[in-house]
Scaffold this motif. Structure first.
Motif, PDB file in Angstrom:
ATOM      1  N   ASP A  40       0.819  -1.221   0.000  1.00 50.21           N
ATOM      2  CA  ASP A  40       0.000   0.000   0.000  1.00 50.21           C
ATOM      3  C   ASP A  40       0.852   1.270   0.000  1.00 50.21           C
ATOM      4  N   GLN A  41       2.162   1.091  -0.088  1.00 48.84           N
ATOM      5  CA  GLN A  41       3.113   2.218  -0.134  1.00 48.84           C
ATOM      6  C   GLN A  41       2.954   3.177   1.036  1.00 48.84           C
ATOM      7  N   VAL A  42       2.737   2.583   2.222  1.00 52.40           N
ATOM      8  CA  VAL A  42       2.685   3.392   3.448  1.00 52.40           C
ATOM      9  C   VAL A  42       4.080   3.957   3.713  1.00 52.40           C
ATOM     10  N   PHE A  43       5.091   3.142   3.428  1.00 52.46           N
ATOM     11  CA  PHE A  43       6.490   3.610   3.432  1.00 52.46           C
ATOM     12  C   PHE A  43       7.235   2.783   2.392  1.00 52.46           C
ATOM     13  N   LEU A 104      -3.257 -15.580  10.732  1.00 49.64           N
ATOM     14  CA  LEU A 104      -2.320 -14.506  11.094  1.00 49.64           C
ATOM     15  C   LEU A 104      -1.560 -14.845  12.374  1.00 49.64           C
ATOM     16  N   ARG A 105      -2.214 -15.536  13.297  1.00 46.47           N
ATOM     17  CA  ARG A 105      -1.509 -15.931  14.532  1.00 46.47           C
ATOM     18  C   ARG A 105      -0.435 -16.974  14.234  1.00 46.47           C
ATOM     19  N   ASN A 106      -0.677 -17.804  13.230  1.00 48.98           N
ATOM     20  CA  ASN A 106       0.324 -18.822  12.857  1.00 48.98           C
ATOM     21  C   ASN A 106       1.532 -18.209  12.176  1.00 48.98           C
ATOM     22  N   GLN A 107       1.328 -17.113  11.476  1.00 49.95           N
ATOM     23  CA  GLN A 107       2.417 -16.504  10.704  1.00 49.95           C
ATOM     24  C   GLN A 107       3.057 -15.326  11.449  1.00 49.95           C
ATOM     25  N   GLY A 108       2.257 -14.563  12.191  1.00 46.09           N
ATOM     26  CA  GLY A 108       2.754 -13.354  12.871  1.00 46.09           C
ATOM     27  C   GLY A 108       3.575 -13.712  14.104  1.00 46.09           C
ATOM     28  N   THR A 109       4.575 -12.905  14.380  1.00 48.54           N
ATOM     29  CA  THR A 109       5.481 -13.162  15.504  1.00 48.54           C
ATOM     30  C   THR A 109       5.249 -12.131  16.614  1.00 48.54           C
ATOM     31  N   LEU A 110       5.768 -12.450  17.806  1.00 47.93           N
ATOM     32  CA  LEU A 110       5.596 -11.499  18.913  1.00 47.93           C
ATOM     33  C   LEU A 110       6.358 -10.193  18.616  1.00 47.93           C
ATOM     34  N   GLY A 111       7.601 -10.316  18.126  1.00 46.51           N
ATOM     35  CA  GLY A 111       8.370  -9.094  17.798  1.00 46.51           C
ATOM     36  C   GLY A 111       7.627  -8.233  16.797  1.00 46.51           C
ATOM     37  N   GLY A 112       7.056  -8.871  15.766  1.00 50.09           N
ATOM     38  CA  GLY A 112       6.312  -8.131  14.743  1.00 50.09           C
ATOM     39  C   GLY A 112       5.043  -7.528  15.300  1.00 50.09           C
ATOM     40  N   ASN A 113       4.403  -8.227  16.222  1.00 46.00           N
ATOM     41  CA  ASN A 113       3.170  -7.699  16.816  1.00 46.00           C
ATOM     42  C   ASN A 113       3.451  -6.423  17.597  1.00 46.00           C
ATOM     43  N   LEU A 114       4.612  -6.378  18.265  1.00 46.62           N
ATOM     44  CA  LEU A 114       4.968  -5.178  19.042  1.00 46.62           C
ATOM     45  C   LEU A 114       5.380  -4.024  18.137  1.00 46.62           C
ATOM     46  N   CYS A 115       5.990  -4.370  16.989  1.00 47.02           N
ATOM     47  CA  CYS A 115       6.560  -3.321  16.114  1.00 47.02           C
ATOM     48  C   CYS A 115       5.692  -3.006  14.904  1.00 47.02           C
ATOM     49  N   GLN A 116       4.506  -3.628  14.787  1.00 51.12           N
ATOM     50  CA  GLN A 116       3.620  -3.352  13.645  1.00 51.12           C
ATOM     51  C   GLN A 116       3.264  -1.863  13.624  1.00 51.12           C
ATOM     52  N   ARG A 117       2.972  -1.370  12.436  1.00 49.16           N
ATOM     53  CA  ARG A 117       2.643   0.046  12.262  1.00 49.16           C
ATOM     54  C   ARG A 117       1.145   0.268  12.527  1.00 49.16           C
ATOM     55  N   PRO A 118       0.770   1.509  12.839  1.00 47.18           N
ATOM     56  CA  PRO A 118      -0.632   1.780  13.197  1.00 47.18           C
ATOM     57  C   PRO A 118      -1.608   1.520  12.045  1.00 47.18           C
ATOM     58  N   ARG A 119      -2.853   1.312  12.422  1.00 41.72           N
ATOM     59  CA  ARG A 119      -3.902   1.007  11.442  1.00 41.72           C
ATOM     60  C   ARG A 119      -4.712   2.216  11.033  1.00 41.72           C
ATOM     61  N   CYS A 120      -4.368   3.388  11.545  1.00 37.48           N
ATOM     62  CA  CYS A 120      -5.115   4.608  11.203  1.00 37.48           C
ATOM     63  C   CYS A 120      -5.328   4.704   9.693  1.00 37.48           C
ATOM     64  N   TRP A 121      -6.562   4.968   9.270  1.00 36.30           N
ATOM     65  CA  TRP A 121      -6.827   4.964   7.825  1.00 36.30           C
ATOM     66  C   TRP A 121      -6.192   6.143   7.112  1.00 36.30           C
ATOM     67  N   TYR A 122      -5.857   7.187   7.808  1.00 36.34           N
ATOM     68  CA  TYR A 122      -5.133   8.290   7.155  1.00 36.34           C
ATOM     69  C   TYR A 122      -3.668   7.910   6.965  1.00 36.34           C
ATOM     70  N   ARG A 124      -2.501   4.862   6.754  1.00 32.97           N
ATOM     71  CA  ARG A 124      -2.420   3.768   5.765  1.00 32.97           C
ATOM     72  C   ARG A 124      -2.876   4.213   4.375  1.00 32.97           C
ATOM     73  N   GLY A 125      -3.611   5.319   4.320  1.00 36.82           N
ATOM     74  CA  GLY A 125      -4.146   5.778   3.039  1.00 36.82           C
ATOM     75  C   GLY A 125      -3.219   6.784   2.370  1.00 36.82           C
ATOM     76  N   GLU A 126      -3.756   7.444   1.344  1.00 30.46           N
ATOM     77  CA  GLU A 126      -2.910   8.354   0.552  1.00 30.46           C
ATOM     78  C   GLU A 126      -2.930   9.759   1.140  1.00 30.46           C
ATOM     79  N   ARG A 131       2.260  11.558  10.880  1.00 29.43           N
ATOM     80  CA  ARG A 131       3.088  10.361  11.132  1.00 29.43           C
ATOM     81  C   ARG A 131       3.931  10.006   9.919  1.00 29.43           C
ATOM     82  N   LYS A 132       3.518  10.459   8.747  1.00 27.92           N
ATOM     83  CA  LYS A 132       4.325  10.203   7.548  1.00 27.92           C
ATOM     84  C   LYS A 132       5.187  11.414   7.201  1.00 27.92           C
ATOM     85  N   GLY A 133       5.315  12.341   8.160  1.00 23.49           N
ATOM     86  CA  GLY A 133       6.180  13.499   7.918  1.00 23.49           C
ATOM     87  C   GLY A 133       5.440  14.731   7.447  1.00 23.49           C
TER      88      GLY A 133
END
Ligand SMILES: Cc1cc2nc3c(=O)[nH]c(=O)nc-3n(C[C@H](O)[C@H](O)[C@H](O)COP(=O)(O)OP(=O)(O)OC[C@H]3O[C@@H](n4cnc5c(N)ncnc54)[C@H](O)[C@@H]3O)c2cc1C
Length: 323
Positions: A40-43, A104-122, A124-126, A131-133
């Motif tokens: 989604d080109q969030v970064f 997702l629980r089978n594939q996702g890790t604890l480290g990734g769960n702590l470091c995942q990026r926010p779900r805010c639709w702004y 994540r959107g265009e 937060r994107k600078g």
């Protein structure tokens, strides 16, 4: 479509840290969040450093003294299912069991769960949000029904992780390795608020990797739980949630930690609610007064006032579950 990037799979932690020290490099653990962000080109990234070959970052072990070590690559499913953890550190096992879906629980890790990026639709959107600078948070005037009611200042994301509040309530320590060596950070100092930095959610510096999480042994008489409310009955992020860990002696609470999810840009500890719990018996009356204390100071935006009542009910339910 995924943009082009280099993909490396180092064989050692040292090599991974060297690879991550190059500009534009990112850790790839289970990839369940990272790949969505890239698609989604969030970064953008120049180099994806897969740590999945580092076996020393896997596994969960309970020591003789009751403390627990969890490697950052341990999957959420393993944590949810671990019988020893359910007995000693139930808040984390319950939180893990409420993360996303079985796949997702089978594939996702604890480290990734702590470091995942926010779900805010702004975010994540265009939108060129703070937060994107960019120079504004679109949630302030826009559709903010899923945003923060605590701790937002100039950015109103909520932290998406269910395991993070449980780790803060359990006084976990996060071990980190990086170009300047290893360090340990208490879970309640790992996550940062927008008032510290809009553009990141934790204290990790360039090239740093979460290697493991250590849970201290719980004192005798300790119980814990994690409750969350979501918009859908099946898998979804928390609209409001609470991790509660309390130690009782002679029928009264001696020590308590209450940490909220889904309502602030970082796991949100509520000292007033903890004070309201200490010295009390775990019963319906206590649950009501602790729940009322947990929403003190909430500052809803135009469309998320419902979260205050939702949170109050969630905390009350969590305390009753402990009782
Ligand atoms: C549809 C959907 C629903 C979801 N619902 C929930 C939910 O209800 N509750 C919840 O808590 N989560 C939820 N999630 C998030 C999910 O739990 C995370 O995607 C997952 O835990 C991330 O783990 P991963 O190993 O796949 O991380 P990755 O995607 O590999 O990485 C995520 C981020 O963390 C960084 N990272 C990963 N590991 C490390 C490390 N060891 N050190 C430093 N940085 C690291 C990566 O660089 C990346 O930025 C959901 C996700 C999806 C897609």
């Amino acid at each position: 479509m995924l943009p082009a990037f280099a993909y490396v799979r180092p064989r050692s932690l040292k090599d991974a840290i060297t690879q991550l020290a190059t500009p534009g490099a990112r850790v790839h653990a289970g990839g369940t969040d990272l790949m969505g962000c890239l698609r989604d080109q969030v970064f953008t990234v120049e180099r994806v450093v897969s740590i999945s070959g580092l076996d020393e970052l896997r596994g969960l072990s309970v020591a003789g003294d009751g403390s627990v070590r969890i490697g950052a690559l341990t999957t959420i499913a393993e944590i949810a299912a671990h019988a020893g953890l359910k007995a000693t550190h139930a808040a984390l096992a319950q939180a893990a069991s409420l993360v996303a879906s079985p796949q997702l629980r089978n594939q996702g890790t604890l480290g990734g769960n702590l470091c995942q990026r926010p779900r805010c639709w702004y975010f994540r959107g265009e939108y060129d949000c703070a937060r994107k600078g960019g120079d504004m948070c679109y949630a302030i005037l826009g559709d903010n029904r899923y945003h923060a009611i605590f701790g937002g200042s100039g950015c109103f994301i909520v932290h998406p992780s269910d395991t993070a509040p449980a780790l803060v309530a359990l006084e976990a320590v996060i071990r980190i390795a990086g170009p300047n060596g290893a360090r340990s950070v208490p879970a309640d100092k790992f996550f940062i608020l927008p008032s510290t930095d809009f553009t990141r959610e934790n204290v990790l510096g360039p090239g740093e990797i979460v290697t493991e999480i250590v849970l201290p042994a719980q004192p005798r008489g300790t119980r814990g739980t994690y409750h969350k409310v979501r918009a859908r009955g099946s898998w979804d992020f928390a609209l409001a949630g609470a991790a509660v860990v309390a130690t009782t002696a002679d029928g009264k609470v001696e020590r308590a930690r209450i940490v909220l999810s889904g309502v602030a840009p970082a796991p949100w500890r509520v000292p007033d609610a903890e004070k309201a719990l200490v010295g009390k018996r775990l019963n319906a009356r206590t649950a009501r007064s602790v729940a009322a204390a947990s929403v003190k100071g909430a500052q809803p935006l135009s469309e998320n006032g419902y979260k205050v009542e939702l949170l109050r009910g969630t905390v009350e339910e969590a305390i009753l579950a402990l009782a």
